[in-house]
Motif scaffolding. Structure first.
Motif, PDB file in Angstrom:
ATOM      1  N   ALA A 325       0.824  -1.210   0.000  1.00 17.27           N
ATOM      2  CA  ALA A 325       0.000   0.000   0.000  1.00 17.27           C
ATOM      3  C   ALA A 325       0.855   1.256   0.000  1.00 17.27           C
ATOM      4  O   ALA A 325       2.053   1.219   0.271  1.00 17.27           O
ATOM      5  N   ARG A 326       0.203   2.369  -0.293  1.00 15.87           N
ATOM      6  CA  ARG A 326       0.760   3.729  -0.284  1.00 15.87           C
ATOM      7  C   ARG A 326       2.094   3.815  -1.016  1.00 15.87           C
ATOM      8  O   ARG A 326       3.135   4.143  -0.447  1.00 15.87           O
ATOM      9  N   VAL A 339       4.513   0.411   1.530  1.00 18.38           N
ATOM     10  CA  VAL A 339       4.362  -0.320   2.784  1.00 18.38           C
ATOM     11  C   VAL A 339       4.019  -1.760   2.413  1.00 18.38           C
ATOM     12  O   VAL A 339       3.093  -2.007   1.632  1.00 18.38           O
ATOM     13  N   ARG A 341       3.587  -5.815   3.893  1.00 18.14           N
ATOM     14  CA  ARG A 341       3.495  -6.693   5.056  1.00 18.14           C
ATOM     15  C   ARG A 341       4.273  -7.970   4.779  1.00 18.14           C
ATOM     16  O   ARG A 341       4.027  -8.657   3.788  1.00 18.14           O
ATOM     17  N   PHE A 346       4.633  -4.882   9.286  1.00 22.33           N
ATOM     18  CA  PHE A 346       4.618  -3.863   8.239  1.00 22.33           C
ATOM     19  C   PHE A 346       5.996  -3.208   8.118  1.00 22.33           C
ATOM     20  O   PHE A 346       6.512  -2.640   9.070  1.00 22.33           O
ATOM     21  N   GLU A 368       5.418   2.987   8.097  1.00 21.61           N
ATOM     22  CA  GLU A 368       4.479   3.486   7.100  1.00 21.61           C
ATOM     23  C   GLU A 368       4.931   4.830   6.556  1.00 21.61           C
ATOM     24  O   GLU A 368       5.936   5.386   6.990  1.00 21.61           O
TER      25      GLU A 368
ATOM     26  N   GLY B 107      -1.097  -1.028   9.177  1.00 19.25           N
ATOM     27  CA  GLY B 107      -1.451  -0.646   7.817  1.00 19.25           C
ATOM     28  C   GLY B 107      -1.391   0.855   7.636  1.00 19.25           C
ATOM     29  O   GLY B 107      -1.102   1.594   8.572  1.00 19.25           O
ATOM     30  N   THR B 108      -1.641   1.308   6.426  1.00 15.98           N
ATOM     31  CA  THR B 108      -1.437   2.715   6.112  1.00 15.98           C
ATOM     32  C   THR B 108      -2.634   3.554   6.547  1.00 15.98           C
ATOM     33  O   THR B 108      -3.760   3.063   6.637  1.00 15.98           O
ATOM     34  N   ARG B 109      -2.376   4.826   6.796  1.00 16.83           N
ATOM     35  CA  ARG B 109      -3.400   5.696   7.387  1.00 16.83           C
ATOM     36  C   ARG B 109      -4.583   5.922   6.456  1.00 16.83           C
ATOM     37  O   ARG B 109      -5.733   5.885   6.885  1.00 16.83           O
ATOM     38  N   TYR B 111      -5.527   4.062   3.891  1.00 11.78           N
ATOM     39  CA  TYR B 111      -6.259   2.812   3.678  1.00 11.78           C
ATOM     40  C   TYR B 111      -7.130   2.515   4.895  1.00 11.78           C
ATOM     41  O   TYR B 111      -8.278   2.059   4.758  1.00 11.78           O
TER      42      TYR B 111
END
Lengths: 420, 166
Positions: A325-326, A339, A341, A346, A368, B107-109, B111
Motif C-alpha cells: 500500500a501507499r 508499505v 506486510r 509492516f 508506514e 497498515g497505512t493511514r 487505507y
C-alpha cells in the motif's frame, strides 16, 4: 557488508526538537576531514563546519575525521600540506574561511581537496546573513556530496510532518531535512493527515478534520494563507500534486465508495479516474504526469495498481505478499517504494519495476508513510520506537539508516520536500 | 457529465466563497477554526429550533460501540442483535445519528480511513435494512487517528477496530 555501528549524535542546539541517531552506516564510508572554518569575528549562533560534518555523517557515506586527530588546521590553500592528511588516511579535505561582507553579511569561501591525487577539487564561496548560517552550511554539504558521489545533495531540502499529542492536539510541522529549525504550520484539536508538498516547494496540501469531517486544504507555507478544496460527504483524503502543480489527485467516497479523482485547481473541476466497488486510495503521480499509481483491494487484498489517465486502463503492479500500500515512485521512475506486510509485520519495501523483485528495507515494525528525497538516495518513513511514533530514514539500497525521534509528541507522516 | 462537472465546480466555488472570509490564518491559532469557521457561521436568522430539540430518550442499556475483526467490516452476531434494538428505537423515535468508523494502527493511514468508512457503512446499511431513515445517518471515518486504547497489543488493537454510534 553492512556495519552494525551505532553512532549517537545529538544536536547541541536547544531549538531542534528532532534529534538524529544514526543506526547504520556504510561498511566503508569515505574518510573526510572537515577542518573547523576560520572566522575572526564575534562568536556566531551556529558552528557552520560542525553542521557540514553532521550532514555528511548522516548520509552514512562519510566518516569525518575527529578534529583532535588533525595535525594542522588550514584555512587557506597555502596552509594545506597533503602529507598531513594522507598519513591519516583521509581521502578528502574540506577547509573554509568566513569573513565579514558588506551590510552585515558573511562570506564563506570553501575548498575541497582530493588527498590521494594531491589536487584541489573545487573552490567556491557562499554569502548570507547571520540568520542563514544553517542554509550556508547545507549548501556546502550539497556541494561536497555532489562533487564526491556524483549525486545531487539534498541537505538544503526540508520536511513536513504531523506531530500528535495524544488525541488532544495535532500540529503540522516544517523543519530542515536534519530536523533543525522546526516551525508550526498549523495547530488543531482535530487530526491532521497526509501532508504533501507542491512540486514548487511553496505549498502543502493536507487533510484536516477541523470541520468535524475530513477535508482537503492547501496552504501557502510562507504566508499561512490557506484554502479548503473539498467538502464532500465521506472520505476527502490522500492529496497528491501533479508534477506540473496544476492538479491534485485524491480519494473521495462521495459516490458511494472510495475512488480516485483528479481536481484541476484553477477551474475546480473534479474528474473521476477509477470505477470499482473496492477501495481505491493513496494516489501518486508518475513523473510524466500521465499515470497514477494507487492502492486498491479489488483483488481481495490491498495491492498497488497503475491507471493511465488518458485511457483509464488499469494494470496491477504488485503480486508478492498480501498487503502492499501507499506507493511512491523514485525520481527516476524505476523503483516503487511502499508499505509491505512481511510475515505479519509492516515494513518499507522497494519493488524494482523492471525486474519486479521486492526488497524489504527496514527491520522496524509498524513502518508506514515512506517519502523519498528528491535525489532518490534516501527515504523518510514513520515507525514506532518504544511506544512512540518517530521518523526514521533508510537509503534506497538499505545500507544507511537513521532515526529522528521527537522530544515531544508522536511524529509521523513525513513528507520530503522537492528541491527549492 | 458536463453538468455534473459544472455542479462540482460550483460546489467548490461555494466552499471557497464561504472560506474567503477566513482564508488567511495565523500560524498558531488555525485549530480554532472549528469553532468559528465555515460550518458554524451565518445562520442566525431567527429559525425556531425548539420543536426539533425533543428530549432524547436515554438508552443506557444499549451498547453504542461495535467491534470488528482485523481487515474486516463484517458485523458480528452480537453487533447485529444490538443494532436491531437500536433500529427499533430509531424507527419509533427518529433522530439524527452519526456513525464514526475507526481502525487499528496497522497498515497505512489512508487505507485505514477507507476501512473505517467501510465498517461504518456496514452498520448504516444494517440499520437502513431495519427501517431506519438513511437521511438521518451520517457516516464519518477517523481511520486510525483516534485510538480508543493506546498500545501495540492485539488486545488494544481489537478495542480500536470499532464503529461508534453517536
Amino acid at each position: 557488508m553492512l556495519a552494525g555501528v551505532l553512532v549517537l549524535l545529538v544536536w547541541s542546539s536547544a531549538r531542534a526538537e528532532l534529534t538524529i541517531e544514526i543506526t547504520q552506516g556504510l561498511d566503508n564510508p569515505t574518510p573526510i576531514a572537515i577542518v573547523p572554518f576560520g572566522w575572526g569575528g564575534a562568536p556566531l549562533a551556529e558552528d557552520v563546519s560542525a553542521i557540514v560534518e553532521a550532514d555528511l555523517r548522516r548520509s552514512g557515506q562519510f566518516r569525518p575525521l575527529p578534529t583532535s586527530d588533525m595535525l594542522s588546521l588550514p584555512r587557506s590553500s597555502g596552509e594545506v600540506f597533503y602529507r598531513d592528511w594522507s598519513i591519516l588516511g583521509t581521502e578528502y579535505l574540506l577547509i573554509g574561511n568566513m569573513t565579514a561582507a558588506p551590510a552585515g553579511a558573511l562570506k564563506l569561501e570553501f575548498e575541497l581537496y582530493d588527498i590521494p591525487s594531491r589536487k584541489p577539487v573545487f573552490k567556491r564561496e557562499v554569502t548570507g546573513n547571520a540568520s542563514q548560517l544553517r542554509d550556508m552550511a547545507h549548501l556546502v554539504s550539497d556541494a561536497v556530496y555532489e562533487a564526491i558521489t556524483n549525486i545531487r545533495g539534498a541537505f538544503s531540502t526540508k520536511i513536513i510532518y504531523v506531530e500528535a499529542f495524544g488525541t488532544e492536539r495535532f500540529r503540522l510541522m516544517l523543519a530542515d531535512a536534519d530536523g533543525a529549525r522546526e516551525r508550526v504550520l498549523l495547530t488543531s484539536k482535530q487530526p491532521i493527515m497526509s501532508p504533501a508538498w507542491s512540486p514548487d516547494g511553496k505549498e502543502v496540501a493536507y487533510v484536516s478534520f477541523e470541520t468535524t469531517r475530513p477535508a482537503i486544504f492547501r496552504q501557502v507555507i510562507a504566508t499561512a494563507e490557506r484554502q479548503q478544496l473539498t467538502n464532500f460527504q465521506g472520505l476527502n483524503g490522500a492529496p497528491a500534486w501533479s508534477p506540473d502543480g496544476k492538479k491534485l489527485a485524491m480519494v473521495l467516497s462521495k459516490d458511494g465508495n472510495p475512488e480516485i479523482y483528479v481536481l484541476e485547481i484553477a477551474t475546480g473541476v473534479f474528474t473521476r479516474i477509477t470505477r470499482h466497488f473496492a477501495i481505491d486510495t493513496e494516489p501518486n503521480w508518475t513523473s510524466d504526469g500521465k499515470s497514477l499509481v494507487f492502492t486498491s483491494d479489488r483483488g481481495g487484498k490491498p495491492q498497488i495498481y497503475q491507471v493511465a489517465l488518458a485511457s483509464g486502463r488499469v494494470e496491477r503492479l504488485t503480486f508478492e505478499g498480501d498487503y502492499n500500500a501507499r506507493a511512491r515512485l523514485s525520481p527516476d521512475g524505476k523503483t516503487l517504494v511502499m508499505v509491505h506486510r512481511h510475515r505479519g509485520v509492516f515494513h518499507i519495501a522497494t519493488q524494482d519495476l523492471v525486474r519486479g523483485d521486492i526488497r524489504v528495507l527496514t527491520q522496524t515494525t509498524l513502518d508506514e508513510s515512506p517519502s523519498i528525497a528528491p535525489n532518490g538516495a534516501m527515504l523518510l518513513y514513520a515507525t514506532k520506537y518504544g511506544d512512540k511514533g518517530i521518523l526514521a530514514a533508510v537509503s534506497l539500497d538499505a545500507g544507511v539508516k537513521f532515526r529522528l525521534p521527537s522530544r515531544q509528541g508522536d511524529v509521523r507522516e513525513p513528507s520530503w520536500s522537492p528541491y527549492f | 457529465m458536463l453538468s455534473s462537472a459544472l455542479k462540482q465546480s460550483m460546489a467548490l466555488a461555494v466552499v471557497m466563497a464561504v472560506l474567503a472570509g477566513c482564508s488567511s490564518t495565523s500560524t498558531t491559532d488555525s485549530g480554532g477554526m472549528a469553532d468559528t469557521g465555515p460550518v458554524s457561521t451565518g445562520t442566525a436568522s431567527g429559525v425556531d429550533l425548539s420543536s426539533t430539540q425533543v428530549v432524547e430518550e436515554p438508552m443506557p442499556e444499549l451498547n453504542t460501540v461495535f467491534y470488528f475483526d482485523f481487515d474486516k467490516s463484517v458485523l458480528k452476531a452480537e453487533t447485529r442483535a444490538e443494532l436491531t434494538a437500536h433500529a427499533g428505537y430509531l424507527r419509533t423515535d427518529p433522530r439524527p445519528i452519526r456513525l464514526e468508523g475507526h481502525g487499528d494502527e496497522r497498515g497505512t493511514r489512508e487505507y485505514n480511513m477507507a476501512l473505517g468508512e467501510r465498517r461504518a457503512k456496514s452498520v448504516r446499511d444494517f440499520l437502513v435494512l431495519q427501517g431506519v431513515d438513511a437521511s438521518l445517518i451520517e457516516v464519518v471515518s477517523y481511520g486510525e487517528e483516534y485510538p480508543a486504547v493506546m498500545g501495540t497489543t492485539e488486545a488494544a488493537y481489537s478495542m480500536n477496530r470499532r464503529v461508534e454510534l453517536k
